[in-house]
Structures are given as structure tokens and as C-alpha cells.
Design a protein around this motif. Structure first.
Motif, PDB file in Angstrom:
ATOM      1  N   TYR A 291       0.841  -1.194   0.000  1.00  0.00           N
ATOM      2  CA  TYR A 291       0.000   0.000   0.000  1.00  0.00           C
ATOM      3  C   TYR A 291       0.876   1.244   0.000  1.00  0.00           C
ATOM      4  CZ  TYR A 291       0.913   0.915   4.978  1.00  0.00           C
ATOM      5  OH  TYR A 291       1.515   1.215   6.164  1.00  0.00           O
ATOM      6  N   ASN A 292       0.270   2.380  -0.286  1.00  0.00           N
ATOM      7  CA  ASN A 292       0.980   3.659  -0.316  1.00  0.00           C
ATOM      8  C   ASN A 292       0.716   4.397   0.991  1.00  0.00           C
ATOM      9  OD1 ASN A 292       2.250   6.041  -1.020  1.00  0.00           O
ATOM     10  ND2 ASN A 292       1.448   6.048  -3.098  1.00  0.00           N
ATOM     11  N   ALA A 293       1.729   4.469   1.854  1.00  0.00           N
ATOM     12  CA  ALA A 293       1.572   5.133   3.152  1.00  0.00           C
ATOM     13  C   ALA A 293       1.634   6.655   3.028  1.00  0.00           C
ATOM     14  CB  ALA A 293       2.655   4.654   4.118  1.00  0.00           C
ATOM     15  N   PHE A 294       2.305   7.159   1.981  1.00  0.00           N
ATOM     16  CA  PHE A 294       2.564   8.587   1.776  1.00  0.00           C
ATOM     17  C   PHE A 294       3.387   9.180   2.934  1.00  0.00           C
ATOM     18  CE2 PHE A 294      -1.312   7.831  -0.713  1.00  0.00           C
ATOM     19  CZ  PHE A 294      -0.939   8.355  -1.935  1.00  0.00           C
ATOM     20  N   HIS A 295       4.033  10.309   2.687  1.00  0.00           N
ATOM     21  CA  HIS A 295       4.716  11.043   3.739  1.00  0.00           C
ATOM     22  C   HIS A 295       4.700  12.520   3.394  1.00  0.00           C
ATOM     23  CE1 HIS A 295       8.818  11.812   1.833  1.00  0.00           C
ATOM     24  NE2 HIS A 295       8.223  11.056   0.944  1.00  0.00           N
ATOM     25  N   CYS A 296       4.954  13.338   4.392  1.00  0.00           N
ATOM     26  CA  CYS A 296       4.875  14.793   4.228  1.00  0.00           C
ATOM     27  C   CYS A 296       6.275  15.386   4.179  1.00  0.00           C
ATOM     28  CB  CYS A 296       4.076  15.413   5.375  1.00  0.00           C
ATOM     29  SG  CYS A 296       2.361  14.841   5.450  1.00  0.00           S
ATOM     30  N   LYS A 297       6.467  16.303   3.252  1.00  0.00           N
ATOM     31  CA  LYS A 297       7.789  16.896   3.075  1.00  0.00           C
ATOM     32  C   LYS A 297       7.632  18.290   2.490  1.00  0.00           C
ATOM     33  CE  LYS A 297      10.199  15.317  -0.334  1.00  0.00           C
ATOM     34  NZ  LYS A 297      11.010  14.404  -1.185  1.00  0.00           N
ATOM     35  N   GLY A 298       8.496  19.206   2.903  1.00  0.00           N
ATOM     36  CA  GLY A 298       8.482  20.554   2.368  1.00  0.00           C
ATOM     37  C   GLY A 298       8.590  21.597   3.457  1.00  0.00           C
ATOM     38  N   SER A 299       8.680  22.834   3.045  1.00  0.00           N
ATOM     39  CA  SER A 299       8.885  23.937   3.993  1.00  0.00           C
ATOM     40  C   SER A 299       7.562  24.588   4.371  1.00  0.00           C
ATOM     41  CB  SER A 299       9.814  24.982   3.376  1.00  0.00           C
ATOM     42  OG  SER A 299       9.215  25.535   2.203  1.00  0.00           O
ATOM     43  N   CYS A 300       7.578  25.273   5.479  1.00  0.00           N
ATOM     44  CA  CYS A 300       6.423  26.037   5.965  1.00  0.00           C
ATOM     45  C   CYS A 300       6.858  27.499   6.131  1.00  0.00           C
ATOM     46  CB  CYS A 300       5.926  25.464   7.290  1.00  0.00           C
ATOM     47  SG  CYS A 300       5.272  23.781   7.168  1.00  0.00           S
ATOM     48  N   PRO A 301       7.048  28.223   5.015  1.00  0.00           N
ATOM     49  CA  PRO A 301       7.596  29.581   5.083  1.00  0.00           C
ATOM     50  C   PRO A 301       6.557  30.606   5.554  1.00  0.00           C
ATOM     51  CG  PRO A 301       7.025  29.050   2.831  1.00  0.00           C
ATOM     52  CD  PRO A 301       6.762  27.807   3.636  1.00  0.00           C
ATOM     53  N   PHE A 302       7.072  31.670   6.113  1.00  0.00           N
ATOM     54  CA  PHE A 302       6.212  32.792   6.524  1.00  0.00           C
ATOM     55  C   PHE A 302       5.904  33.656   5.294  1.00  0.00           C
ATOM     56  CE2 PHE A 302       5.785  37.237   7.767  1.00  0.00           C
ATOM     57  CZ  PHE A 302       4.789  37.159   8.715  1.00  0.00           C
ATOM     58  N   PRO A 303       4.688  34.156   5.115  1.00  0.00           N
ATOM     59  CA  PRO A 303       3.483  33.875   5.915  1.00  0.00           C
ATOM     60  C   PRO A 303       2.812  32.592   5.453  1.00  0.00           C
ATOM     61  CG  PRO A 303       2.963  35.486   4.234  1.00  0.00           C
ATOM     62  CD  PRO A 303       4.437  35.183   4.075  1.00  0.00           C
ATOM     63  N   LEU A 304       2.202  31.881   6.390  1.00  0.00           N
ATOM     64  CA  LEU A 304       1.536  30.625   6.061  1.00  0.00           C
ATOM     65  C   LEU A 304       0.176  30.896   5.418  1.00  0.00           C
ATOM     66  CD1 LEU A 304       2.241  28.507   9.283  1.00  0.00           C
ATOM     67  CD2 LEU A 304       3.417  28.391   7.078  1.00  0.00           C
ATOM     68  N   GLY A 305       0.011  30.425   4.184  1.00  0.00           N
ATOM     69  CA  GLY A 305      -1.265  30.578   3.505  1.00  0.00           C
ATOM     70  C   GLY A 305      -2.218  29.446   3.842  1.00  0.00           C
ATOM     71  N   GLU A 306      -3.472  29.604   3.416  1.00  0.00           N
ATOM     72  CA  GLU A 306      -4.479  28.578   3.695  1.00  0.00           C
ATOM     73  C   GLU A 306      -4.124  27.247   3.036  1.00  0.00           C
ATOM     74  OE1 GLU A 306      -7.150  28.567   5.704  1.00  0.00           O
ATOM     75  OE2 GLU A 306      -6.367  30.494   6.411  1.00  0.00           O
ATOM     76  N   ASN A 307      -3.389  27.296   1.907  1.00  0.00           N
ATOM     77  CA  ASN A 307      -3.015  26.070   1.231  1.00  0.00           C
ATOM     78  C   ASN A 307      -2.049  25.224   2.052  1.00  0.00           C
ATOM     79  OD1 ASN A 307      -1.050  28.133   0.801  1.00  0.00           O
ATOM     80  ND2 ASN A 307      -0.092  26.869  -0.771  1.00  0.00           N
ATOM     81  N   MET A 308      -1.427  25.841   3.070  1.00  0.00           N
ATOM     82  CA  MET A 308      -0.544  25.104   3.969  1.00  0.00           C
ATOM     83  C   MET A 308      -1.325  24.416   5.100  1.00  0.00           C
ATOM     84  SD  MET A 308       2.497  25.518   2.818  1.00  0.00           S
ATOM     85  CE  MET A 308       3.418  26.569   1.689  1.00  0.00           C
ATOM     86  N   ARG A 309      -2.618  24.661   5.158  1.00  0.00           N
ATOM     87  CA  ARG A 309      -3.498  24.058   6.167  1.00  0.00           C
ATOM     88  C   ARG A 309      -2.935  24.238   7.577  1.00  0.00           C
ATOM     89  NH1 ARG A 309      -6.811  20.054   3.625  1.00  0.00           N
ATOM     90  NH2 ARG A 309      -6.832  18.830   5.536  1.00  0.00           N
ATOM     91  N   PRO A 310      -2.516  25.464   7.934  1.00  0.00           N
ATOM     92  CA  PRO A 310      -1.866  25.660   9.237  1.00  0.00           C
ATOM     93  C   PRO A 310      -2.861  25.664  10.388  1.00  0.00           C
ATOM     94  CG  PRO A 310      -2.146  27.773   8.168  1.00  0.00           C
ATOM     95  CD  PRO A 310      -2.652  26.749   7.193  1.00  0.00           C
ATOM     96  N   THR A 311      -2.422  25.201  11.543  1.00  0.00           N
ATOM     97  CA  THR A 311      -3.189  25.397  12.758  1.00  0.00           C
ATOM     98  C   THR A 311      -2.950  26.826  13.244  1.00  0.00           C
ATOM     99  OG1 THR A 311      -1.344  24.654  14.128  1.00  0.00           O
ATOM    100  CG2 THR A 311      -2.917  22.975  13.404  1.00  0.00           C
ATOM    101  N   ASN A 312      -3.797  27.304  14.152  1.00  0.00           N
ATOM    102  CA  ASN A 312      -3.591  28.639  14.720  1.00  0.00           C
ATOM    103  C   ASN A 312      -2.239  28.714  15.430  1.00  0.00           C
ATOM    104  OD1 ASN A 312      -6.051  29.587  13.806  1.00  0.00           O
ATOM    105  ND2 ASN A 312      -7.142  29.070  15.701  1.00  0.00           N
ATOM    106  N   HIS A 313      -1.885  27.611  16.115  1.00  0.00           N
ATOM    107  CA  HIS A 313      -0.610  27.587  16.819  1.00  0.00           C
ATOM    108  C   HIS A 313       0.546  27.711  15.834  1.00  0.00           C
ATOM    109  CE1 HIS A 313       2.931  25.702  18.724  1.00  0.00           C
ATOM    110  NE2 HIS A 313       2.451  26.207  19.848  1.00  0.00           N
ATOM    111  N   ALA A 314       0.450  27.014  14.684  1.00  0.00           N
ATOM    112  CA  ALA A 314       1.518  27.100  13.689  1.00  0.00           C
ATOM    113  C   ALA A 314       1.638  28.517  13.120  1.00  0.00           C
ATOM    114  CB  ALA A 314       1.255  26.103  12.566  1.00  0.00           C
TER     115      ALA A 314
END
Length: 369
Positions: A291-314
Motif C-alpha cells: 500500500y501507499n503510506a505517503f509522507h509529508c515533506k516541504g517547507s512552511c515559510p512565513f506567511p503561512l497561507g491557507e493552502n498550507m493548512r496551518p493550525t492557529n498555533h503554527a
């Protein structure tokens, strides 16, 4: 944890110079992966080719897509389904099922007796019957099942004499007794009577037994249980649309320029394949083959847009990091923010077929947290 296990497997296969260290790393990785699947040791493959019960195959296909990812988490009652074929090979309608593989911590939710109804014997004359009464009893006294205290009624119903096929009877109380006290398991007794309750000799209706009938029609006990292993970190759900992205195990030998490029790419989901044949488990796992487990990779640069699905804390953390308002605060990390469960259909050590659902096994989407 699963990603760590997969990386250990990749390391064992590609990066270690010493054969001994490769073997040690591989054994360590497989042990960790077995822990994810709630096992101490992998079940031994069947000694000869064995076809799984069609009911279990159909149930797997109902619950999961081709990769084993759960279609809908509400379809399955509990997280484990166990099937047991009748062991006595008796021609009589007395059935015994060995339940030693049921773990002590498993909660019995529902138990079903599956019997294959054979084509009825032809009877002539005006008294030809269209229905008969079938009753299932829990045997309390092995040598005296026909005495008043020798059996307990579990289920009864009218069964047609015009067709053949599977009949399913609920027998949950008996199985709960057996799992609490193994010595109380004296089996089941099935009787066929007229609509008025009188015995029929010979009975016009017969069920396939363990002797003289194909294994696909053998009496079968099916248990729906819950072992208490539930994911609690993130919500689980069915995989949207049953889509599949081909993927390969990531290489650990990336160049510095590639790693730098990865830091510049935005947070997103990438393929991460798990191949049970490569691991050496294809002998006892029936479905899926991987099966394909997938994994997450990439940067979270400022400012975080909605496409980054950030939490309020993030979002707050990214602001603090960007403005250097507090020393030692890093930028948010790219991690799974939705996880899906997968299902395994496999043979256990007693060659019974088990369907088991495991939470938090597939990264459904990624976000900055």
C-alpha cells in the motif's frame, strides 16, 4: 512511527556496508513494524496452498479499496474479524470451533455461525414441505446434549426447502462463554424440525459438513471483535475516491542540492510505498500486496497561507520565528494532518483467516503544524 520503520528498512536495504549490520537493522525494522501491526512474530504461512473463505474476501473488498485503505470507517463493527472453519469433520450436525487464537483483550461484539444449505431431498405427495424449522443450540454437556440441561437454545428460524445457499445464525452468548472459560466450549448442535416442532426423519434439509464437501462450503464461525487498539492522534476517515498514487521508498542517499531543493518546496504529500513481498510477508498476507503510506515533506515559510493548512498555533509560531521575537523558536513543521486506516486480510498461526483494521497508517493530507 511507521515512517521511522520504513526508513530503517530502506537503510537496511541500501546504505549499510556490513552484511551483519544490514541483517541487524532489517531485523530491528521488521520487529518495529510487527509492533505497529500488534504482533510479536509474523504468522507462519500455510503449509500448503489455501483458498481464503469467499465471505472474508468479499468483506475485505467491501471495507477497503485495492490498496487496503478503508473506504468508510463505519462499515466494520470493531476492528477485527476472525473466521474459523469447523474442525471435527463430523457428518452429524455437531460443530466444534477452536478459538485459541482469540486474544484475551479482544471484546466479542458479534458471533455468527455460517452454514451452507444443500439442495433439499426431493419429497413427493401432498405433504411436500416448503419450510422447516432450524434451531442452533449451545452444547452444555458433551455426552448428553439431548437432555433438558444438556443444551441451550441460541437461535431458531424457518428455512426454505426450495433453494440452497448460506444461512447465518447469531450465537454471540455462546462464544462469549467460550472465550471466558475455554473448557466450556463443547460445540454447537443444529436440529431440523417440522413447523410444529416435531423431529423429521430423515430431515429434508441438510447443511454441508466438514466431511465430503468442498472447503468453500465448510461450516464457519465468524467473530467481530475489538482489540482496543485505536489511533488517537488524528481523525481517521475513508480514503477519498479510492485514489492511488504510485510511490517508492525514498532514498537516503540524497545529494546536498536535492535536500536544499526540498527545503524550498512547499509542504505537500509524497508517495511512500510499502511492499509486503519485499519485506518477506507475502506468504501470510492475503491482501493487499502492499500500500501507499505517503509522507509529508516541504517547507512552511512565513506567511503561512491557507493552502498550507496551518493550525492557529503554527501561524503564531511562524510569526514569532519570522520576527525573531523569541530565541530558539523554529518554523512550523510539515506533518500529516489527516490519517487513514488500512485493512489486512491474512492467515494467522492456526491458518484461520483474519481481517484487521489498523488506524493512522496512511497520510491523507499534509499541513504546517
Amino acid at each position: 512511527m511507521l515512517r521511522t520503520v520504513l526508513l530503517l528498512l530502506a537503510l537496511a536495504q541500501t546504505a549499510c556496508p556490513s552484511p551483519a549490520s544490514v541483517a541487524i537493522r532489517r531485523a530491528e525494522a521488521l520487529k518495529k513494524l510487527l509492533e505497529v501491526f500488534g504482533m510479536e512474530d509474523p504468522p507462519a504461512p500455510p503449509t500448503h496452498f489455501k483458498q481464503p473463505p469467499q465471505y472474508m474476501v468479499d468483506l475485505f473488498n467491501t471495507v477497503a479499496n485495492a490498496d487496503g485503505v478503508t473506504k468508510n470507517p463505519d462499515i466494520l463493527e470493531g476492528n477485527t474479524v476472525r473466521s474459523f472453519l469447523e474442525k471435527t469433520d463430523s457428518e452429524e450436525m455437531r460443530f466444534l470451533f477452536v478459538l485459541s487464537s482469540v486474544a484475551k483483550n479482544e471484546k466479542i461484539l458479534t458471533a455468527e455461525l455460517h452454514l451452507f444449505r444443500l439442495w433439499p431431498r426431493v419429497t413427493d405427495g401432498p405433504k411436500r414441505r416448503h419450510f422447516c424449522q432450524v434451531s442452533v443450540y449451545q452444547v452444555l454437556e458433551k455426552d448428553k446434549p439431548d437432555t433438558p440441561g444438556g443444551k441451550k437454545l441460541l437461535a431458531t428460524r424457518l428455512v426454505s426447502l426450495q433453494t440452497s445457499g448460506w444461512e447465518v445464525f447469531a450465537i454471540t452468548p455462546a462464544v462469549r462463554d467460550w472465550t471466558e472459560d475455554e473448557s466450556s466450549n463443547q460445540g454447537l448442535l443444529v436440529t431440523v424440525q417440522s413447523l410444529g416442532g416435531s423431529p423429521l426423519d430423515p430431515p429434508p434439509l441438510q447443511f454441508a459438513s466438514g466431511r465430503g464437501h468442498h472447503e468453500s462450503k465448510k461450516p464457519m464461525l465468524v467473530l467481530f471483535t475489538d482489540d482496543g487498539r485505536r489511533g488517537a492522534s488524528l481523525p481517521t476517515a475513508g480514503f477519498p475516491g479510492g485514489s492511488h498514487m504510485p510511490g517508492t521508498t525514498p532514498s537516503l542517499g540524497r545529494s546536498r542540492s536535492t535536500r536544499s531543493l526540498n527545503r524550498l518546496q512547499p509542504c505537500q504529500r509524497h508517495p511512500l510505498s510499502v511492499d509486503f513481498e519485499e519485506i518477506g510477508w507475502s506468504g501470510w498476507i492475503i491482501s493487499p500486496r502492499g500500500y501507499n503510506a505517503f509522507h509529508c515533506k516541504g517547507s512552511c515559510p512565513f506567511p503561512l497561507g491557507e493552502n498550507m493548512r496551518p493550525t492557529n498555533h503554527a501561524t503564531v509560531q511562524s510569526i514569532i520565528n519570522a520576527l525573531k521575537l523569541s530565541e530558539g523558536v523554529s518554523s512550523p513543521c510539515c506533518v500529516p494532518d489527516k490519517l487513514f486506516s488500512i485493512n489486512l486480510l491474512y492467515f494467522d498461526d492456526d491458518e484461520n483467516v483474519v481481517l484487521k483494521q489498523y488506524d493512522d497508517m496512511v497520510a491523507g493530507s499534509c499541513g504546517c503544524h
